[in-house]
Design a protein around this motif. Structure first.
Motif, short mmCIF file in Angstrom:
data_model
loop_
_atom_site.label_atom_id
_atom_site.label_comp_id
_atom_site.label_asym_id
_atom_site.label_seq_id
_atom_site.Cartn_x
_atom_site.Cartn_y
_atom_site.Cartn_z
N LEU A 15 48.61 21.52 26.13
CA LEU A 15 48.45 22.72 26.94
C LEU A 15 47.02 22.78 27.45
O LEU A 15 46.07 22.65 26.68
N LEU A 16 46.87 23.00 28.74
CA LEU A 16 45.56 23.16 29.37
C LEU A 16 45.40 24.60 29.82
O LEU A 16 46.33 25.20 30.37
N VAL A 17 44.21 25.18 29.60
CA VAL A 17 43.93 26.56 29.96
C VAL A 17 42.57 26.63 30.65
O VAL A 17 41.61 25.99 30.22
N GLY A 18 42.51 27.41 31.71
CA GLY A 18 41.24 27.70 32.38
C GLY A 18 41.16 29.17 32.70
O GLY A 18 42.18 29.83 32.90
N ALA A 19 39.94 29.70 32.76
CA ALA A 19 39.74 31.12 33.07
C ALA A 19 38.50 31.27 33.91
O ALA A 19 37.55 30.48 33.81
N ALA A 20 38.49 32.30 34.76
CA ALA A 20 37.33 32.57 35.62
C ALA A 20 37.41 34.01 36.11
O ALA A 20 38.48 34.64 36.05
N GLN A 21 36.29 34.52 36.59
CA GLN A 21 36.29 35.85 37.17
C GLN A 21 35.37 35.89 38.38
O GLN A 21 34.41 35.12 38.48
N VAL A 22 35.68 36.81 39.31
CA VAL A 22 34.92 36.97 40.54
C VAL A 22 34.67 38.45 40.75
O VAL A 22 35.58 39.28 40.55
N ASP A 23 33.48 38.81 41.17
CA ASP A 23 33.12 40.19 41.45
C ASP A 23 33.78 40.64 42.75
O ASP A 23 33.68 39.96 43.78
#
Length: 462
Positions: A15-23
């Motif tokens: 299982l591969l997981v990525g996360a990110a956020q943008v204003d």
């Protein structure tokens, strides 16, 4: 009637997981949302964020982005989903664009925005309160957040705990002594008989960790069935999910991304009518965020690892009938919204006008039936996420969980579409505010319930 696409993965694949956020915070001076009148922002309490999570296992992938917004219009979410699919290969039906239903966010789409925008252009030649193309900014932000999360995928594990959070959320519809049902009748109202519905106290939390020896946390996803509508005033704010993220980062690491998803909270909010001195504004935002954090912290020691992740995704679309609206009624409704102050109309008359603007739009787009998309994401044999459009009544979410083939079923609303209510058939008979907002015919809640059940059955392991 259905768009059904399942892509089961091989559980032996990592299982591969990525996360990110943008204003996604607008400039100060942009309009704020959450009401029926025009309110201009005066500051920023917390930055507004779009937070993305990408999952991949073998040839199956899913992408979720949840924003600090009231809702996500389907024309904008579709633009983002199409572009994400082109850039990442994640199928369009596997991309979720959702909102927290944050009332500390901008007014950027819909009939109320259009009225204010047009009036400003007529008065000034331009709109001084819409100084950027915020719709375009949002679509770009959703794409950027998901693509960044996709590009940072790494082997990961998933842990789950289904905590309980009593005493924080309350059903806001009440049977009254005169036989009516009212929403938000006021603290200490002597005419209250009893709540008109239940409360869902489940607080499921997913914890995504790196699979290496360090097992550093990557992201969390918390779901709770309560309106994210505590923040008031004229400043932009992420409301209590912003407080929760700050506290979780202090505990799990400053780079952890804390996604908050609103459960089926159409008839649920934070107001306890038995308390006349309940906190308001920022103090209440902080209290609720801290309470959720304290509960999660207590339960995090009881997480269970998903030993055999088995990712799969199903998208199913049901059709809900609605009453068509004529151009004449549409013009009348827009006039009522535009001239609401001078006309002095009752609140529910304004709500009905807002509703009929949606009905008119649907009359131009659909042949008498509005599509309702449901997405189900299987994480393992016992765990699934279900994403629903609109603001769904809590009874519907609880019924989905009660009949789900997955012991751990997390039901999330406000996905890919805007923020009117999806009541139960009984609530339509009872009436009041939530029912008045809904442009769909009675029975739409049960149609959505059936679609969710079908999606869960389709995504269960064979």
């Amino acid at each position: 009637l259905a768009s059904l696409v399942a892509h089961p993965a091989l559980s032996a694949e990592p299982l591969l997981v990525g996360a990110a956020q943008v204003d996604i915070t607008p400039p100060v001076g942009f309009r704020t949302g959450g009401g029926y009148g025009e309110v201009i922002s005066t500051g920023v309490e917390d930055p507004l964020l779009a937070k993305a999570l990408v999952l991949q296992q073998g040839d199956c992938s899913a992408a979720i982005v949840i924003s600090d917004l009231l809702s996500v219009p389907p024309d904008l979410s579709r633009r983002a989903r199409d572009e994400v699919s082109k850039k990442t290969g994640v199928p369009v039906d596997h991309v979720v664009v959702a909102a927290t239903h944050n009332h500390g966010s901008p007014e950027y789409w819909g009939s109320l925005r259009d009225i204010a925008h047009q009036a400003a252009k007529e008065a000034h030649g331009h709109d001084p309160h819409e100084m950027i193309d915020y719709q375009g900014k949002l679509v770009d932000a959703w794409i950027t957040a998901i693509v960044t999360a996709f590009d940072t995928r790494q082997p990961a594990t998933i842990e789950i705990v289904v905590a309980r959070q009593p005493g924080l959320a309350f059903n806001r519809r009440f049977h009254m002594k005169d036989g009516s049902v009212r929403f938000n009748p006021g603290a200490g109202n002597p005419n209250i008989v009893r709540p008109a519905g239940p409360v869902d106290t489940e607080l499921p939390v997913l914890l995504f960790r790196q699979a290496d020896q360090g097992r550093s946390p990557i992201a969390t996803m918390t779901t709770f069935a309560m309106h994210t509508a505590v923040h008031g005033g004229t400043t932009f704010s992420g409301d209590f999910p912003a407080v929760l993220q700050t506290r979780l980062q202090e505990t799990l690491g400053e780079n952890v991304i804390s996604l908050f998803a609103e459960g089926t909270a159409g008839d649920i909010n934070h107001i306890d009518v038995t308390r006349r001195n309940q906190l308001r504004g920022r103090s209440e935002v902080v209290r609720i965020g801290e309470t959720l954090f304290a509960t999660i912290s207590t339960w995090l020691g009881n997480t269970q690892s998903l030993q055999s992740p088995d990712l799969a995704v199903v998208s199913k679309t049901a059709l809900a009938p609605f009453k068509p609206v004529s151009p004449l009624r549409y013009r009348e409704a827009m006039h009522q919204l535009r001239e609401q102050q001078s006309l002095g109309l009752p609140f529910l008359t304004l709500v009905a006008a807002w509703r009929d603007c949606h009905r008119y739009r649907y009359s131009q787009l659909y042949d008498g039936k509005k599509p309702l998309e449901v997405q189900a994401i299987r994480l393992d044999v016992d765990t699934a996420l279900v994403f629903l459009p609109h603001e769904v009544f809590v009874e519907i979410g609880m019924a989905i969980k009660e009949t789900s083939p997955f012991p751990n079923t997390i039901v999330i609303s406000l996905a890919n579409d805007i923020d009117y209510y999806i009541p139960t058939q009984r609530a339509f008979e009872e009436g009041s505010y939530e029912v008045t907002t809904c442009p769909l015919d009675p029975g739409c809640g049960e149609i959505l319930l059936d679609a969710a059940r079908a999606a869960l059955l389709a995504v269960r392991p064979q």
